[in-house]
Design a protein around this motif. Structure first.
Motif, PDB file in Angstrom:
ATOM      1  N   LEU A 289      18.183  20.156  78.066  1.00 40.00           N
ATOM      2  CA  LEU A 289      19.212  19.632  77.309  1.00 40.00           C
ATOM      3  C   LEU A 289      18.671  18.653  76.183  1.00 40.00           C
ATOM      4  O   LEU A 289      17.527  17.975  76.450  1.00 40.00           O
ATOM      5  CB  LEU A 289      19.934  18.826  78.328  1.00 40.00           C
ATOM      6  CG  LEU A 289      21.054  19.399  79.052  1.00 40.00           C
ATOM      7  CD1 LEU A 289      20.460  20.557  80.255  1.00 40.00           C
ATOM      8  CD2 LEU A 289      22.141  18.320  79.674  1.00 40.00           C
ATOM      9  N   SER A 290      19.347  18.589  75.336  1.00 39.09           N
ATOM     10  CA  SER A 290      18.825  17.526  74.227  1.00 39.09           C
ATOM     11  C   SER A 290      20.073  16.514  74.038  1.00 39.09           C
ATOM     12  O   SER A 290      21.360  17.310  73.582  1.00 39.09           O
ATOM     13  CB  SER A 290      18.326  18.309  72.789  1.00 39.09           C
ATOM     14  OG  SER A 290      18.176  17.536  71.936  1.00 39.09           O
ATOM     15  N   CYS A 291      19.922  15.260  73.654  1.00 39.50           N
ATOM     16  CA  CYS A 291      20.986  14.411  73.060  1.00 39.50           C
ATOM     17  C   CYS A 291      20.421  13.194  72.681  1.00 39.50           C
ATOM     18  O   CYS A 291      19.224  12.888  72.766  1.00 39.50           O
ATOM     19  CB  CYS A 291      21.964  14.178  74.241  1.00 39.50           C
ATOM     20  SG  CYS A 291      21.385  13.232  75.604  1.00 39.50           S
ATOM     21  N   SER A 292      21.368  12.141  72.080  1.00 39.72           N
ATOM     22  CA  SER A 292      20.371  10.925  71.703  1.00 39.72           C
ATOM     23  C   SER A 292      20.046  10.202  72.640  1.00 39.72           C
ATOM     24  O   SER A 292      20.594  10.244  73.917  1.00 39.72           O
ATOM     25  CB  SER A 292      21.590  10.527  70.722  1.00 39.72           C
ATOM     26  OG  SER A 292      22.655   9.870  71.402  1.00 39.72           O
TER      27      SER A 292
ATOM     28  N   PHE B 166      25.556  16.272  88.877  1.00 42.93           N
ATOM     29  CA  PHE B 166      25.031  17.536  88.902  1.00 42.93           C
ATOM     30  C   PHE B 166      23.964  17.802  89.988  1.00 42.93           C
ATOM     31  O   PHE B 166      23.983  19.010  90.606  1.00 42.93           O
ATOM     32  CB  PHE B 166      24.662  18.125  87.546  1.00 42.93           C
ATOM     33  CG  PHE B 166      24.422  19.420  87.575  1.00 42.93           C
ATOM     34  CD1 PHE B 166      25.332  20.578  87.579  1.00 42.93           C
ATOM     35  CD2 PHE B 166      23.081  19.975  87.103  1.00 42.93           C
ATOM     36  CE1 PHE B 166      25.123  21.905  87.230  1.00 42.93           C
ATOM     37  CE2 PHE B 166      22.870  21.214  86.967  1.00 42.93           C
ATOM     38  CZ  PHE B 166      23.823  22.451  87.117  1.00 42.93           C
ATOM     39  N   SER B 167      22.911  17.101  90.002  1.00 35.92           N
ATOM     40  CA  SER B 167      21.775  17.003  90.670  1.00 35.92           C
ATOM     41  C   SER B 167      22.198  17.203  92.401  1.00 35.92           C
ATOM     42  O   SER B 167      21.666  17.778  93.119  1.00 35.92           O
ATOM     43  CB  SER B 167      20.727  16.154  90.573  1.00 35.92           C
ATOM     44  OG  SER B 167      21.255  14.881  90.933  1.00 35.92           O
TER      45      SER B 167
ATOM     46  N   THR C 280      16.787  22.315  88.016  1.00 34.03           N
ATOM     47  CA  THR C 280      15.907  21.290  87.376  1.00 34.03           C
ATOM     48  C   THR C 280      16.630  21.187  86.054  1.00 34.03           C
ATOM     49  O   THR C 280      16.315  22.003  85.360  1.00 34.03           O
ATOM     50  CB  THR C 280      14.540  21.577  87.549  1.00 34.03           C
ATOM     51  OG1 THR C 280      13.841  21.759  88.793  1.00 34.03           O
ATOM     52  CG2 THR C 280      13.585  20.338  86.809  1.00 34.03           C
ATOM     53  N   VAL C 281      16.882  20.030  85.776  1.00 35.14           N
ATOM     54  CA  VAL C 281      17.504  19.494  84.526  1.00 35.14           C
ATOM     55  C   VAL C 281      16.392  18.794  83.774  1.00 35.14           C
ATOM     56  O   VAL C 281      15.778  17.603  84.267  1.00 35.14           O
ATOM     57  CB  VAL C 281      18.481  18.771  84.427  1.00 35.14           C
ATOM     58  CG1 VAL C 281      19.160  18.314  83.191  1.00 35.14           C
ATOM     59  CG2 VAL C 281      19.809  19.623  85.288  1.00 35.14           C
TER      60      VAL C 281
ATOM     61  N   ALA D  54      27.660  26.096  84.957  1.00 36.82           N
ATOM     62  CA  ALA D  54      28.239  25.251  85.937  1.00 36.82           C
ATOM     63  C   ALA D  54      27.774  23.754  85.253  1.00 36.82           C
ATOM     64  O   ALA D  54      28.909  22.927  85.457  1.00 36.82           O
ATOM     65  CB  ALA D  54      27.362  25.189  87.250  1.00 36.82           C
ATOM     66  N   LEU D  55      26.744  23.567  84.458  1.00 39.48           N
ATOM     67  CA  LEU D  55      26.401  22.213  84.044  1.00 39.48           C
ATOM     68  C   LEU D  55      27.546  22.013  82.911  1.00 39.48           C
ATOM     69  O   LEU D  55      28.116  20.814  82.568  1.00 39.48           O
ATOM     70  CB  LEU D  55      25.153  22.130  83.535  1.00 39.48           C
ATOM     71  CG  LEU D  55      25.104  20.702  82.884  1.00 39.48           C
ATOM     72  CD1 LEU D  55      25.219  19.564  83.770  1.00 39.48           C
ATOM     73  CD2 LEU D  55      23.372  20.734  82.273  1.00 39.48           C
TER      74      LEU D  55
END
Length: 289
Positions: free
Chosen positions: A98-101, A116-117, A124-125, A275-276
């Protein structure tokens, strides 16, 4: 003449994109000597120089430009195969990138990822929060959240949430007067982000205020504000969650910003992504401000 090694093409592309061996090595998590050695092997196999070595970095030669065009097509095909194979995976396990600020990841997304975990312990995120825009087509990320709308035709995207912004100060700072700001210290985004709406708003609202600190990191801005360095315009979820600062009412508020979420269409059937995504859409809703 030795044959071209397909595994050297990512090396070639990284150097062409980054313009230096050092940056390309960091991008691919290789050592600089390894990058140099593999580039020399590739140029020997190609029978020509692919880059000019200049004071400003590595610049493609005419032959390098020709190879770059073909290498891009090969890379796109390879990533397409990877996406199709990933998109047909049936299990709820594996890796999601994933990518975000930075502030969004810490304040908004982290609680969702923690939940979620617990629900999907076999997934694995990996969360990336540096400022650059990650490519969905090259699978640099599987799911991206950002304030810039997606224009790529292969990306499925939607607006995730509209984030309100506010002006914050430490409790001992007097509230400034709209249209003045004399003697008021400001903590702003760095000059590379000087065109952002919140920067324009606060400099117009408080034209006589003095900029004392700049940072491209919203959490750093919030911390500086709490330490009394100056007033800062912050996303409300971050500002409201930061101890030691208060919301300042000037009679008008900074402009809000939309956050968009997107993923490559080839991954739309990937179970772990679905799912996420469903959990993110359920948990991150429009704030009540």
């Amino acid at each position: 003449m030795p044959d071209l090694e397909w595994s050297d093409l990512p090396i070639f592309l990284a150097i062409a994109r980054e313009g230096s061996l050092g940056k390309a090595a960091r991008r691919l998590k290789q050592t600089q000597p390894t990058m140099g050695r593999r580039l020399r092997a590739l140029e020997q196999a190609a029978g020509t120089a692919l880059f000019q070595r200049t004071r400003d970095g590595f610049v493609l030669t005419d032959e390098g430009e020709a190879m770059y065009t073909h290498a891009i097509r090969m890379e796109e095909e390879a990533h397409s195969i990877q996406r199709e194979l990933a998109g047909s995976a049936a299990g709820l396990d594996g890796l999601l990138r994933l990518s975000c600020s930075d502030w969004f990841g810490t304040t908004v997304l982290a609680p969702v990822l923690a939940e979620f975990s617990r629900i999907q312990p076999n997934v694995t995120v990996e969360l990336l929060t540096d400022p650059r825009l990650y490519s969905l087509s090259r699978r640099e990320a599987d799911l991206v959240m950002r304030i810039t709308p997606f224009e790529e035709p292969e990306v499925i995207a939607r607006k995730l949430v509209t984030i309100p912004y506010g002006l914050y100060a430490s409790p001992d700072h007097a509230s400034p007067v709209m249209g003045d700001g004399d003697g008021c210290p400001l903590v702003l985004m760095d000059t590379a982000f000087g065109g952002m709406p919140d920067v324009s708003w606060v400099t117009q609202a408080l034209p006589r205020a003095k900029v004392v600190c700049r940072s491209n990191n919203r959490e750093v801005q919030a911390r500086l504000c709490a330490l009394g360095a100056g007033l800062a315009v912050l996303p409300r979820p971050l500002g409201d969650a930061t101890a030691g600062i208060r919301l300042v009412d000037l009679g008008t508020s900074p402009p809000s910003r939309d956050t968009w979420i997107g993923y490559h269409r080839d991954l739309k059937r990937l179970p772990r992504l679905r799912a996420l995504l469903d959990l993110v859409l359920e948990r991150i809703k429009q704030p009540p401000h």
